[in-house]
Design a protein around this motif. Structure first.
Motif, mmCIF file in Angstrom:
data_model
loop_
_atom_site.group_PDB
_atom_site.id
_atom_site.type_symbol
_atom_site.label_atom_id
_atom_site.label_comp_id
_atom_site.label_asym_id
_atom_site.label_seq_id
_atom_site.Cartn_x
_atom_site.Cartn_y
_atom_site.Cartn_z
ATOM 1 N N PHE A 41 25.063 -7.385 -10.525
ATOM 2 C CA PHE A 41 24.039 -8.282 -9.999
ATOM 3 C C PHE A 41 22.839 -7.573 -9.366
ATOM 4 O O PHE A 41 21.993 -8.233 -8.765
ATOM 5 C CB PHE A 41 24.657 -9.258 -8.991
ATOM 6 N N SER A 42 22.769 -6.250 -9.474
ATOM 7 C CA SER A 42 21.605 -5.535 -8.947
ATOM 8 C C SER A 42 20.390 -5.849 -9.808
ATOM 9 O O SER A 42 20.508 -6.097 -11.002
ATOM 10 C CB SER A 42 21.827 -4.021 -8.978
ATOM 11 N N ALA A 43 19.233 -5.802 -9.161
ATOM 12 C CA ALA A 43 17.983 -5.983 -9.889
ATOM 13 C C ALA A 43 17.027 -4.880 -9.461
ATOM 14 O O ALA A 43 17.025 -4.464 -8.303
ATOM 15 C CB ALA A 43 17.387 -7.351 -9.597
ATOM 16 N N GLU A 44 16.241 -4.414 -10.414
ATOM 17 C CA GLU A 44 15.317 -3.305 -10.162
ATOM 18 C C GLU A 44 14.091 -3.488 -11.033
ATOM 19 O O GLU A 44 14.210 -3.871 -12.194
ATOM 20 C CB GLU A 44 16.038 -2.004 -10.505
ATOM 21 N N ARG A 45 12.936 -3.213 -10.448
ATOM 22 C CA ARG A 45 11.695 -3.288 -11.230
ATOM 23 C C ARG A 45 10.830 -2.095 -10.882
ATOM 24 O O ARG A 45 10.663 -1.758 -9.714
ATOM 25 C CB ARG A 45 10.913 -4.569 -10.908
ATOM 26 N N ASP A 46 10.289 -1.456 -11.893
ATOM 27 C CA ASP A 46 9.290 -0.407 -11.735
ATOM 28 C C ASP A 46 7.972 -1.008 -12.192
ATOM 29 O O ASP A 46 7.860 -1.472 -13.323
ATOM 30 C CB ASP A 46 9.628 0.814 -12.604
ATOM 31 N N LEU A 47 6.977 -1.011 -11.298
ATOM 32 C CA LEU A 47 5.727 -1.656 -11.647
ATOM 33 C C LEU A 47 4.511 -0.951 -11.065
ATOM 34 O O LEU A 47 4.625 -0.072 -10.244
ATOM 35 C CB LEU A 47 5.709 -3.120 -11.201
ATOM 36 N N ARG A 48 3.391 -1.401 -11.511
ATOM 37 C CA ARG A 48 2.096 -0.935 -11.026
ATOM 38 C C ARG A 48 1.607 -1.978 -10.043
ATOM 39 O O ARG A 48 1.540 -3.162 -10.372
ATOM 40 C CB ARG A 48 1.120 -0.818 -12.202
ATOM 41 N N MET A 49 1.294 -1.535 -8.803
ATOM 42 C CA MET A 49 0.855 -2.497 -7.794
ATOM 43 C C MET A 49 -0.393 -2.010 -7.080
ATOM 44 O O MET A 49 -0.545 -0.813 -6.821
ATOM 45 C CB MET A 49 1.956 -2.749 -6.756
ATOM 46 N N GLU A 50 -1.247 -2.954 -6.774
ATOM 47 C CA GLU A 50 -2.424 -2.726 -5.939
ATOM 48 C C GLU A 50 -2.292 -3.623 -4.718
ATOM 49 O O GLU A 50 -1.452 -4.535 -4.701
ATOM 50 C CB GLU A 50 -3.695 -3.096 -6.708
ATOM 51 N N VAL A 51 -3.128 -3.375 -3.717
ATOM 52 C CA VAL A 51 -3.103 -4.222 -2.524
ATOM 53 C C VAL A 51 -3.323 -5.673 -2.935
ATOM 54 O O VAL A 51 -4.215 -5.982 -3.717
ATOM 55 C CB VAL A 51 -4.177 -3.758 -1.508
ATOM 56 N N GLY A 52 -2.440 -6.553 -2.451
ATOM 57 C CA GLY A 52 -2.506 -7.970 -2.777
ATOM 58 C C GLY A 52 -1.562 -8.392 -3.886
ATOM 59 O O GLY A 52 -1.292 -9.587 -4.053
ATOM 60 N N ASP A 53 -1.041 -7.448 -4.645
ATOM 61 C CA ASP A 53 -0.106 -7.786 -5.724
ATOM 62 C C ASP A 53 1.248 -8.179 -5.149
ATOM 63 O O ASP A 53 1.667 -7.706 -4.091
ATOM 64 C CB ASP A 53 0.079 -6.606 -6.677
ATOM 65 N N ALA A 54 1.949 -9.028 -5.893
ATOM 66 C CA ALA A 54 3.264 -9.511 -5.463
ATOM 67 C C ALA A 54 4.244 -9.474 -6.630
ATOM 68 O O ALA A 54 3.845 -9.560 -7.794
ATOM 69 C CB ALA A 54 3.154 -10.932 -4.920
ATOM 70 N N VAL A 55 5.513 -9.342 -6.300
ATOM 71 C CA VAL A 55 6.577 -9.408 -7.292
ATOM 72 C C VAL A 55 7.759 -10.126 -6.647
ATOM 73 O O VAL A 55 8.009 -9.982 -5.449
ATOM 74 C CB VAL A 55 6.986 -7.991 -7.789
ATOM 75 N N ASP A 78 0.972 8.863 2.458
ATOM 76 C CA ASP A 78 0.424 7.583 2.021
ATOM 77 C C ASP A 78 1.523 6.573 2.286
ATOM 78 O O ASP A 78 2.663 6.759 1.860
ATOM 79 C CB ASP A 78 0.088 7.620 0.528
ATOM 80 N N ARG A 79 1.184 5.518 3.010
ATOM 81 C CA ARG A 79 2.178 4.507 3.386
ATOM 82 C C ARG A 79 1.775 3.159 2.808
ATOM 83 O O ARG A 79 0.651 2.709 2.958
ATOM 84 C CB ARG A 79 2.269 4.395 4.904
ATOM 85 N N GLY A 80 2.729 2.528 2.151
ATOM 86 C CA GLY A 80 2.536 1.164 1.677
ATOM 87 C C GLY A 80 3.173 0.214 2.669
ATOM 88 O O GLY A 80 4.276 0.468 3.155
ATOM 89 N N ILE A 81 2.489 -0.859 2.994
ATOM 90 C CA ILE A 81 3.042 -1.861 3.900
ATOM 91 C C ILE A 81 3.294 -3.115 3.076
ATOM 92 O O ILE A 81 2.360 -3.728 2.547
ATOM 93 C CB ILE A 81 2.093 -2.137 5.079
ATOM 94 N N PHE A 82 4.574 -3.448 2.945
ATOM 95 C CA PHE A 82 5.012 -4.575 2.123
ATOM 96 C C PHE A 82 5.602 -5.653 3.015
ATOM 97 O O PHE A 82 6.446 -5.366 3.865
ATOM 98 C CB PHE A 82 6.107 -4.141 1.139
ATOM 99 N N SER A 83 5.170 -6.889 2.818
ATOM 100 C CA SER A 83 5.839 -8.007 3.487
ATOM 101 C C SER A 83 6.824 -8.602 2.482
ATOM 102 O O SER A 83 6.525 -8.743 1.302
ATOM 103 C CB SER A 83 4.839 -9.044 3.976
ATOM 104 N N VAL A 84 8.008 -8.897 2.988
ATOM 105 C CA VAL A 84 9.060 -9.460 2.149
ATOM 106 C C VAL A 84 9.355 -10.853 2.692
ATOM 107 O O VAL A 84 9.596 -11.027 3.891
ATOM 108 C CB VAL A 84 10.336 -8.594 2.194
ATOM 109 N N SER A 85 9.325 -11.838 1.811
ATOM 110 C CA SER A 85 9.587 -13.209 2.250
ATOM 111 C C SER A 85 10.627 -13.869 1.360
ATOM 112 O O SER A 85 10.821 -13.486 0.206
ATOM 113 C CB SER A 85 8.295 -14.021 2.268
ATOM 114 N N VAL A 86 11.285 -14.847 1.938
ATOM 115 C CA VAL A 86 12.279 -15.653 1.233
ATOM 116 C C VAL A 86 11.891 -17.107 1.448
ATOM 117 O O VAL A 86 11.717 -17.540 2.599
ATOM 118 C CB VAL A 86 13.706 -15.393 1.762
#
Length: 184
Positions: A41-55, A78-86
Motif C-alpha cells: 500500500f505504499s505510494a511514491e511519486r517523483d515529480l517536477r515541482m515549482e512554488v505553488g505546485d501541488a500533488v 536549499d530548503r523547500g517548505i511544503f504544507s501537507v493537508s488532509v
C-alpha cells in the motif's frame, strides 16, 4: 465457580519464558503486518515541482509553498517548505533540504519525515531543474513503524525469556558437573 481473585493467580503462574514467547510472537506478527502493508500500500511519486505546485498522494495533498536558502553551521542549503493537508485542513509542514557542506563540498539530501504510528510521510528534494523547478520525491508508507516496533518486541521477548529461573538452574547444574568432573 471461580473466585474473583483467581485471575491474578493465573498471571502469577506465567513464567518469563512464556511471557517472552508471547511478546516475541506478537512482535513477529507486527513485523509481518507492517512489511505487508508497506509493500502493498505504499505510494511514491517523483515529480517536477515549482512554488505553488501541488500533488495528492493517498489522500494527502502536498503543496510546495516556498523555496529558500538557509545557512547552517557548516553548510548552505536549499530548503523547500511544503504544507501537507488532509481534506483541506492543514496537517503538517515539512521542510526537506539539499545541503552543500562547505569543508568537503559534499552534497547531501535531508529528507523531511512526518512519522506516525499508522503511516510515515517523506519528502526529499532532488536536483534543481532550472527556472525555479526542482525534482521532488513524495512518499506515503503505511505501518512502516510497525516493522521496527515488532523487531523491538522480538528483542524484548528474547530478553524477558532469559530471566526465567529454569535456564539459570540448568546452567548452574552444568557448571557443578564441570567442577566435579575437573576434581575427579
Amino acid at each position: 465457580m471461580r473466585g474473583v481473585g483467581s485471575g491474578s493467580a493465573v498471571f502469577a503462574r506465567l513464567t518469563p519464558s512464556y511471557l517472552g514467547m508471547l511478546m516475541a510472537h506478537f512482535g513477529f506478527a507486527l513485523t509481518l503486518i507492517g512489511a505487508t502493508f508497506v509493500t502493498q500500500f505504499s505510494a511514491e511519486r517523483d515529480l517536477r515541482m515549482e512554488v505553488g505546485d501541488a500533488v495528492t498522494l493517498n489522500g494527502y495533498a502536498f503543496v510546495l509553498d516556498e523555496l529558500t536558502v538557509v545557512e547552517g553551521p557548516n553548510y548552505a542549503a536549499d530548503r523547500g517548505i511544503f504544507s501537507v493537508s488532509v481534506d483541506g485542513q492543514l496537517f503538517t509542514t515539512l521542510m526537506p533540504e539539499k545541503r552543500r557542506y562547505v569543508a568537503s563540498g559534499q552534497i547531501m539530501t535531508e529528507a523531511a519525515i512526518d512519522a506516525g504510528a499508522m503511516r510515515d510521510l517523506y519528502i526529499a528534494l532532488g536536483e534543481p531543474l532550472g527556472d525555479g523547478a526542482w525534482s521532488v520525491r513524495v512518499q506515503h508508507k503505511p505501518l512502516v513503524r510497525w516493522i521496527w516496533f515488532g523487531a523491538l518486541m522480538i528483542g524484548i521477548g528474547g530478553l524477558t525469556t532469559s530471566f526465567d529461573r529454569r535456564y539459570r538452574r540448568v546452567r548452574r547444574s552444568q557448571q557443578l558437573q564441570g567442577v566435579e568432573g575437573a576434581a575427579a
